[in-house]
Design a protein around this motif. Structure first.
Motif, short mmCIF file in Angstrom:
data_model
loop_
_atom_site.label_atom_id
_atom_site.label_comp_id
_atom_site.label_asym_id
_atom_site.label_seq_id
_atom_site.Cartn_x
_atom_site.Cartn_y
_atom_site.Cartn_z
N CYS A 131 -3.32 2.99 1.72
CA CYS A 131 -4.11 3.21 0.51
C CYS A 131 -3.68 2.22 -0.58
O CYS A 131 -2.50 2.13 -0.92
CB CYS A 131 -3.94 4.64 0.00
SG CYS A 131 -4.56 5.90 1.15
N TYR A 132 -4.66 1.51 -1.13
CA TYR A 132 -4.41 0.50 -2.15
C TYR A 132 -5.01 0.96 -3.49
O TYR A 132 -6.22 1.24 -3.56
CB TYR A 132 -5.04 -0.83 -1.75
CG TYR A 132 -4.52 -1.37 -0.43
CD1 TYR A 132 -3.46 -2.28 -0.40
CD2 TYR A 132 -5.09 -0.99 0.78
CE1 TYR A 132 -2.98 -2.78 0.80
CE2 TYR A 132 -4.62 -1.49 1.99
CZ TYR A 132 -3.57 -2.39 1.99
OH TYR A 132 -3.09 -2.87 3.18
N PRO A 133 -4.21 1.05 -4.57
CA PRO A 133 -4.73 1.48 -5.87
C PRO A 133 -5.89 0.60 -6.31
O PRO A 133 -5.81 -0.63 -6.24
CB PRO A 133 -3.53 1.32 -6.80
CG PRO A 133 -2.33 1.38 -5.90
CD PRO A 133 -2.77 0.73 -4.62
N ALA A 134 -6.96 1.21 -6.77
CA ALA A 134 -8.16 0.44 -7.09
C ALA A 134 -8.89 0.99 -8.31
O ALA A 134 -8.82 2.19 -8.61
CB ALA A 134 -9.11 0.44 -5.89
N PRO A 192 0.82 -1.21 0.00
CA PRO A 192 0.00 0.00 0.00
C PRO A 192 0.85 1.26 0.00
O PRO A 192 2.05 1.23 0.25
CB PRO A 192 -0.77 -0.12 1.33
CG PRO A 192 0.23 -0.79 2.23
CD PRO A 192 0.98 -1.77 1.36
N VAL A 193 0.20 2.37 -0.29
CA VAL A 193 0.80 3.68 -0.07
C VAL A 193 0.48 4.05 1.37
O VAL A 193 -0.69 4.09 1.76
CB VAL A 193 0.21 4.74 -1.03
CG1 VAL A 193 0.80 6.11 -0.71
CG2 VAL A 193 0.48 4.35 -2.47
N THR A 194 1.51 4.29 2.17
CA THR A 194 1.30 4.57 3.59
C THR A 194 1.13 6.06 3.83
O THR A 194 1.98 6.87 3.45
CB THR A 194 2.47 4.06 4.44
OG1 THR A 194 2.59 2.64 4.24
CG2 THR A 194 2.24 4.34 5.91
N ILE A 195 0.03 6.42 4.44
CA ILE A 195 -0.23 7.79 4.89
C ILE A 195 0.13 7.82 6.37
O ILE A 195 -0.52 7.17 7.19
CB ILE A 195 -1.71 8.19 4.67
CG1 ILE A 195 -2.11 7.98 3.19
CG2 ILE A 195 -1.92 9.64 5.10
CD1 ILE A 195 -1.29 8.79 2.20
N GLU A 196 1.18 8.53 6.70
CA GLU A 196 1.71 8.50 8.05
C GLU A 196 0.76 9.16 9.06
O GLU A 196 0.03 10.10 8.73
CB GLU A 196 3.06 9.21 8.11
CG GLU A 196 4.11 8.65 7.15
CD GLU A 196 4.58 7.26 7.54
OE1 GLU A 196 4.29 6.82 8.68
OE2 GLU A 196 5.25 6.60 6.72
N GLY A 197 0.83 8.66 10.29
CA GLY A 197 0.08 9.29 11.37
C GLY A 197 0.73 10.61 11.77
O GLY A 197 1.89 10.87 11.43
#
Length: 231
Positions: free
Chosen positions: A175-178, A157-162
Motif C-alpha cells: 500500500c502506497y500513501p496517495a 510501501p506499507v506491507t500487508i502480509e499474506g
C-alpha cells in the motif's frame, strides 16, 4: 513478466541511458555500433553485445540495415529508465513524488471481496489507521503513467502480509500513501494497493480509502483523476 526476459545490469542501464540521450526514447533512431561505442568508451564488439542483450531483454527493438541500425526504446525500457530516475530523485531530493493520471473504470468486484476478509482488514486497521470502504477505485492509466508507475519502486510501501486458512493461501499486498484529485476536488487519506497476485496489468491501478471515493470526488466511469503517491 516472462521468464525469458533478462534482467538489466549496470552496463545495460548505462547503454539504455545513452540510447535515450540519442533520441531512441522518443522514436526510432538510426545509429551504428561504432557511434555507440564512442559514447560508451568501449569497443565496437562490446557495444554490439550490449545492444543484443537489450534486444533479448525486450528493452529495445531494432532493425538491422546495411549502413547501421534503427533502434527504439520499448515501453519496458522506458519503465526501467523511470525506475532509475526515481532512485536518483530519492537520493538528491529526499522525497519521491509519483503522479499517475488515468480514467475511472468499473471493476469486477474482486477488490470488494478481498478487502473485507478478516486477514486483510485487521492489518488495514493496524497499519493504515483506518478500515477501508468495501471496494476499490479502479483506474485505467494513460500511456505516460504506465511508464511512470515503475517509479513506485522508489517509495517504501506499507506491507500487508499474506495469510492462509485451511482452504487456501492469500498473498501479500503493498500500500502506497496517495492523494487523489479530480475537477478541483481532492482526497488525501487513500492508498494505492498493489496485490502481489493480480489479474490486472501495469495499466490498471486500484485505490482504497476509508470512504467511497466515487461519492467523495463525484467520480463516474471515464472521469479523469490524478493520483499522487509520496512517502
Amino acid at each position: 513478466m516472462q521468464e525469458a526476459r533478462q534482467s538489466l545490469d549496470n552496463d545495460g542501464v548505462v547503454t539504455l541511458r545513452e540510447l535515450a540521450a540519442l533520441g531512441a526514447l522518443d522514436g526510432t533512431e538510426k545509429l551504428s555500433c561504432a557511434d555507440l561505442a564512442d559514447r560508451l568508451d568501449a569497443s565496437t564488439q562490446t557495444a554490439s553485445r550490449r545492444l543484443q542483450r537489450l534486444e533479448d531483454g525486450e528493452y529495445i527493438s531494432r532493425e538491422i540495415l546495411t549502413d547501421g541500425q534503427l533502434v527504439e526504446i520499448t515501453d519496458r525500457g522506458a519503465q526501467r529508465l523511470q525506475a532509475e530516475y526515481a532512485a536518483y530523485q530519492r537520493i538528491f531530493e529526499g522525497e519521491t513524488v509519483v503522479e499517475l493520471t488515468g480514467t475511472v473504470t468499473s471493476g469486477m468486484g474482486e477488490g470488494r471481496h478481498y478487502i473485507t476478509l478478516d486477514g486483510y482488514m485487521t492489518q488495514f486497521r493496524d497499519k493504515l489507521g483506518y478500515e477501508p470502504y468495501a471496494g476499490t477505485l479502479n483506474i485505467d492509466l494513460d500511456e505516460d503513467s504506465v511508464r511512470s508507475r515503475t517509479r513506485l519502486s522508489a517509495v517504501d510501501p506499507v506491507t500487508i502480509e499474506g495469510w492462509e486458512t485451511d482452504e487456501r493461501t492469500y498473498g501479500p499486498a503493498y500500500c502506497y500513501p496517495a492523494t487523489l484529485s479530480s475537477a478541483g476536488r481532492s482526497y488525501d487519506t487513500a492508498h494505492v494497493i498493489a496485490p502481489e497476485r493480480t489479474h490486472h496489468g501495469d495499466d490498471h491501478l486500484e485505490v482504497i480509502a476509508p470512504d467511497r471515493l466515487r461519492a467523495e470526488l463525484e467520480l463516474d466511469d471515464e472521469t479523469e483523476v490524478t493520483v499522487s503517491v509520496s512517502e
